[in-house]
Design a protein around this motif. Structure first.
Motif, PDB file in Angstrom:
ATOM      1  N   ALA A  85       0.600  -1.199   0.201  1.00 52.58           N
ATOM      2  CA  ALA A  85      -0.028   0.079  -0.010  1.00 52.58           C
ATOM      3  C   ALA A  85       0.978   1.129  -0.117  1.00 52.58           C
ATOM      4  O   ALA A  85       0.422   2.354  -0.751  1.00 52.58           O
ATOM      5  CB  ALA A  85      -0.829   0.083   1.359  1.00 52.58           C
ATOM      6  N   ALA A  86       1.885   1.054   0.758  1.00 51.27           N
ATOM      7  CA  ALA A  86       2.900   2.380   0.792  1.00 51.27           C
ATOM      8  C   ALA A  86       3.504   2.672  -0.380  1.00 51.27           C
ATOM      9  O   ALA A  86       3.633   3.581  -1.059  1.00 51.27           O
ATOM     10  CB  ALA A  86       3.918   2.395   1.826  1.00 51.27           C
ATOM     11  N   GLU A  87       3.753   1.788  -1.317  1.00 48.91           N
ATOM     12  CA  GLU A  87       4.431   1.515  -2.668  1.00 48.91           C
ATOM     13  C   GLU A  87       3.617   2.194  -3.493  1.00 48.91           C
ATOM     14  O   GLU A  87       4.034   2.969  -4.596  1.00 48.91           O
ATOM     15  CB  GLU A  87       5.150   0.296  -3.018  1.00 48.91           C
ATOM     16  CG  GLU A  87       6.176  -0.297  -1.939  1.00 48.91           C
ATOM     17  CD  GLU A  87       6.624  -1.766  -2.624  1.00 48.91           C
ATOM     18  OE1 GLU A  87       5.593  -2.249  -3.437  1.00 48.91           O
ATOM     19  OE2 GLU A  87       7.399  -2.456  -1.905  1.00 48.91           O
ATOM     20  N   THR A  88       2.323   1.976  -3.379  1.00 48.28           N
ATOM     21  CA  THR A  88       1.081   2.676  -4.443  1.00 48.28           C
ATOM     22  C   THR A  88       0.996   4.194  -3.873  1.00 48.28           C
ATOM     23  O   THR A  88       0.068   4.886  -4.557  1.00 48.28           O
ATOM     24  CB  THR A  88      -0.202   1.936  -4.299  1.00 48.28           C
ATOM     25  OG1 THR A  88      -0.333   1.983  -3.137  1.00 48.28           O
ATOM     26  CG2 THR A  88       0.119   0.471  -4.418  1.00 48.28           C
ATOM     27  N   GLY A  89       1.290   4.499  -2.886  1.00 54.87           N
ATOM     28  CA  GLY A  89       0.981   5.878  -2.388  1.00 54.87           C
ATOM     29  C   GLY A  89      -0.016   5.979  -1.382  1.00 54.87           C
ATOM     30  O   GLY A  89      -0.545   6.994  -1.260  1.00 54.87           O
ATOM     31  N   MET A  90      -0.625   4.758  -0.954  1.00 50.48           N
ATOM     32  CA  MET A  90      -1.743   4.982  -0.256  1.00 50.48           C
ATOM     33  C   MET A  90      -1.369   5.236   1.495  1.00 50.48           C
ATOM     34  O   MET A  90      -0.616   4.602   1.837  1.00 50.48           O
ATOM     35  CB  MET A  90      -2.480   3.703  -0.187  1.00 50.48           C
ATOM     36  CG  MET A  90      -3.749   3.514   0.710  1.00 50.48           C
ATOM     37  SD  MET A  90      -4.729   1.820   0.821  1.00 50.48           S
ATOM     38  CE  MET A  90      -4.808   1.192  -0.647  1.00 50.48           C
ATOM     39  N   ASN A  91      -2.060   6.366   1.957  1.00 52.07           N
ATOM     40  CA  ASN A  91      -1.456   6.678   3.255  1.00 52.07           C
ATOM     41  C   ASN A  91      -2.335   6.011   4.273  1.00 52.07           C
ATOM     42  O   ASN A  91      -3.648   6.224   3.901  1.00 52.07           O
ATOM     43  CB  ASN A  91      -1.788   8.176   3.408  1.00 52.07           C
ATOM     44  CG  ASN A  91      -1.639   8.661   4.721  1.00 52.07           C
ATOM     45  OD1 ASN A  91      -0.636   7.996   5.615  1.00 52.07           O
ATOM     46  ND2 ASN A  91      -1.909   9.820   5.252  1.00 52.07           N
ATOM     47  N   VAL A  92      -2.008   5.104   5.086  1.00 55.97           N
ATOM     48  CA  VAL A  92      -2.710   4.180   5.896  1.00 55.97           C
ATOM     49  C   VAL A  92      -2.866   4.551   7.373  1.00 55.97           C
ATOM     50  O   VAL A  92      -1.629   4.886   7.969  1.00 55.97           O
ATOM     51  CB  VAL A  92      -2.465   2.901   5.767  1.00 55.97           C
ATOM     52  CG1 VAL A  92      -3.273   2.020   6.724  1.00 55.97           C
ATOM     53  CG2 VAL A  92      -2.795   2.330   4.335  1.00 55.97           C
ATOM     54  N   GLN A  93      -4.062   4.710   8.172  1.00 49.74           N
ATOM     55  CA  GLN A  93      -4.138   5.097   9.413  1.00 49.74           C
ATOM     56  C   GLN A  93      -5.062   4.057  10.262  1.00 49.74           C
ATOM     57  O   GLN A  93      -6.181   3.868   9.820  1.00 49.74           O
ATOM     58  CB  GLN A  93      -4.404   6.285   9.736  1.00 49.74           C
ATOM     59  CG  GLN A  93      -4.463   6.819  11.190  1.00 49.74           C
ATOM     60  CD  GLN A  93      -4.755   8.260  11.582  1.00 49.74           C
ATOM     61  OE1 GLN A  93      -4.940   9.100  10.559  1.00 49.74           O
ATOM     62  NE2 GLN A  93      -4.901   8.721  12.613  1.00 49.74           N
ATOM     63  N   PHE A  94      -4.433   3.583  11.221  1.00 50.86           N
ATOM     64  CA  PHE A  94      -5.376   2.520  12.049  1.00 50.86           C
ATOM     65  C   PHE A  94      -5.516   3.366  13.347  1.00 50.86           C
ATOM     66  O   PHE A  94      -4.604   4.029  14.366  1.00 50.86           O
ATOM     67  CB  PHE A  94      -4.713   1.104  12.513  1.00 50.86           C
ATOM     68  CG  PHE A  94      -4.716   0.340  11.094  1.00 50.86           C
ATOM     69  CD1 PHE A  94      -5.784  -0.597  11.011  1.00 50.86           C
ATOM     70  CD2 PHE A  94      -3.582   0.260  10.170  1.00 50.86           C
ATOM     71  CE1 PHE A  94      -5.927  -1.214   9.895  1.00 50.86           C
ATOM     72  CE2 PHE A  94      -3.876  -0.536   9.190  1.00 50.86           C
ATOM     73  CZ  PHE A  94      -4.922  -1.484   8.914  1.00 50.86           C
ATOM     74  N   VAL A  95      -7.022   3.133  13.879  1.00 52.36           N
ATOM     75  CA  VAL A  95      -7.277   3.891  15.136  1.00 52.36           C
ATOM     76  C   VAL A  95      -8.158   2.929  15.935  1.00 52.36           C
ATOM     77  O   VAL A  95      -9.006   2.178  15.629  1.00 52.36           O
ATOM     78  CB  VAL A  95      -8.525   4.877  14.779  1.00 52.36           C
ATOM     79  CG1 VAL A  95      -8.962   5.534  16.233  1.00 52.36           C
ATOM     80  CG2 VAL A  95      -7.913   5.845  14.034  1.00 52.36           C
ATOM     81  N   GLN A  96      -7.392   2.403  17.135  1.00 47.98           N
ATOM     82  CA  GLN A  96      -8.107   1.596  18.034  1.00 47.98           C
ATOM     83  C   GLN A  96      -9.191   2.319  18.987  1.00 47.98           C
ATOM     84  O   GLN A  96      -8.825   3.101  19.746  1.00 47.98           O
ATOM     85  CB  GLN A  96      -6.929   1.256  19.204  1.00 47.98           C
ATOM     86  CG  GLN A  96      -6.096   0.157  18.394  1.00 47.98           C
ATOM     87  CD  GLN A  96      -5.018  -0.322  19.477  1.00 47.98           C
ATOM     88  OE1 GLN A  96      -3.991   0.533  19.602  1.00 47.98           O
ATOM     89  NE2 GLN A  96      -4.877  -1.465  20.065  1.00 47.98           N
ATOM     90  N   ASP A  97     -10.179   2.196  18.448  1.00 45.80           N
ATOM     91  CA  ASP A  97     -11.451   2.820  19.024  1.00 45.80           C
ATOM     92  C   ASP A  97     -12.159   2.201  20.094  1.00 45.80           C
ATOM     93  O   ASP A  97     -12.325   0.952  20.030  1.00 45.80           O
ATOM     94  CB  ASP A  97     -12.505   3.273  17.983  1.00 45.80           C
ATOM     95  CG  ASP A  97     -13.690   4.225  18.040  1.00 45.80           C
ATOM     96  OD1 ASP A  97     -14.014   4.639  19.238  1.00 45.80           O
ATOM     97  OD2 ASP A  97     -13.481   5.139  16.922  1.00 45.80           O
TER      98      ASP A  97
END
Length: 220
Positions: A85-97
């Motif tokens: 995902a990072a290689e494709t430029g996708m910015n990913v964020q996980f939130v423990q809600d």
């Protein structure tokens, strides 16, 4: 309890340790990707309950991102999904809600690109099976285990008939159907689970039916 298949008991062919936390998570992510219609440039994923507590150990994070990349549950690339995902430029964020939810394996996926955004809530109910319970603020019950069409339409008389008449003409049977709206006379969402896939030709015919605004489909 009734099982339709041995796979309801042992789960799907998959990569990862858990049908609920891994295979189900892949399918939630892939449903979001399919309904958004393109690869997102960013994704913010809220995890709840046991998803939030064990997502790294059970691979829920790489599973959801693998789904967003379009992978199936048995794709060997899932373990490298975050790097890909990072290689494709996708910015990913996980939130423990910590907010309470009706089901412990719940994920809220917000994603988009420079022009549009999208939001979906999915739950993993076991054995790799999932349900989509919310889409862009509309409540729904979509299993994700059958071919389906999702139709955004004007809340007007005749909108539902314009869709069902086309499906009947092409001998496509509806297994489950529901309609959700936010207010009278505003936009509404029609969900239909079908016994067979809808072809691109039929999808185009549906898209120009009376009062129809947008069509998305899930294929088996």
């Amino acid at each position: 309890m009734k099982f339709n298949s041995v796979f309801d008991i042992i789960g799907p062919v998959m990569i990862g340790p858990s049908s609920s936390h891994t295979a189900g998570a892949v399918r939630i992510g892939k449903a979001a990707r399919t309904l958004f219609g393109k690869r997102p440039t960013w994704a913010k994923i809220h995890l709840y309950g046991s998803f939030a507590k064990t997502y790294k150990g059970h691979g829920t994070d790489v599973a959801i991102i693998g789904g967003l990349l379009g992978f199936d549950t048995d794709d060997t690339r899932i373990g490298k999904a975050l790097e890909m995902a990072a290689e494709t430029g996708m910015n990913v964020q996980f939130v423990q809600d910590e907010a309470s939810t009706d089901h412990p394996n719940t994920a809220r996926i917000k994603l988009g690109n420079e022009d549009e955004s999208f939001e979906l809530v999915g739950i993993s109910i076991g054995g790799g099976k999932v349900e989509i319970t919310e889409l862009n603020g509309f409540e729904l019950h979509l299993s994700g285990n059958h071919p389906a069409i999702l139709v955004m339409h004007n809340d007007r008389f005749g909108a539902i008939a314009s869709v069902t008449q086309i499906l009947a003409k092409h001998e496509i049977n509806i297994g489950h159907m529901e309609v959700s709206r936010k207010d009278v006379g505003k936009d509404a969402l029609m969900i239909m689970e079908l016994d067979q896939n809808v072809s691109d030709k039929i999808e185009k015919e549906l898209a120009v039916a009376n009062h129809i605004l947008q069509i998305a489909k899930i294929v088996d």
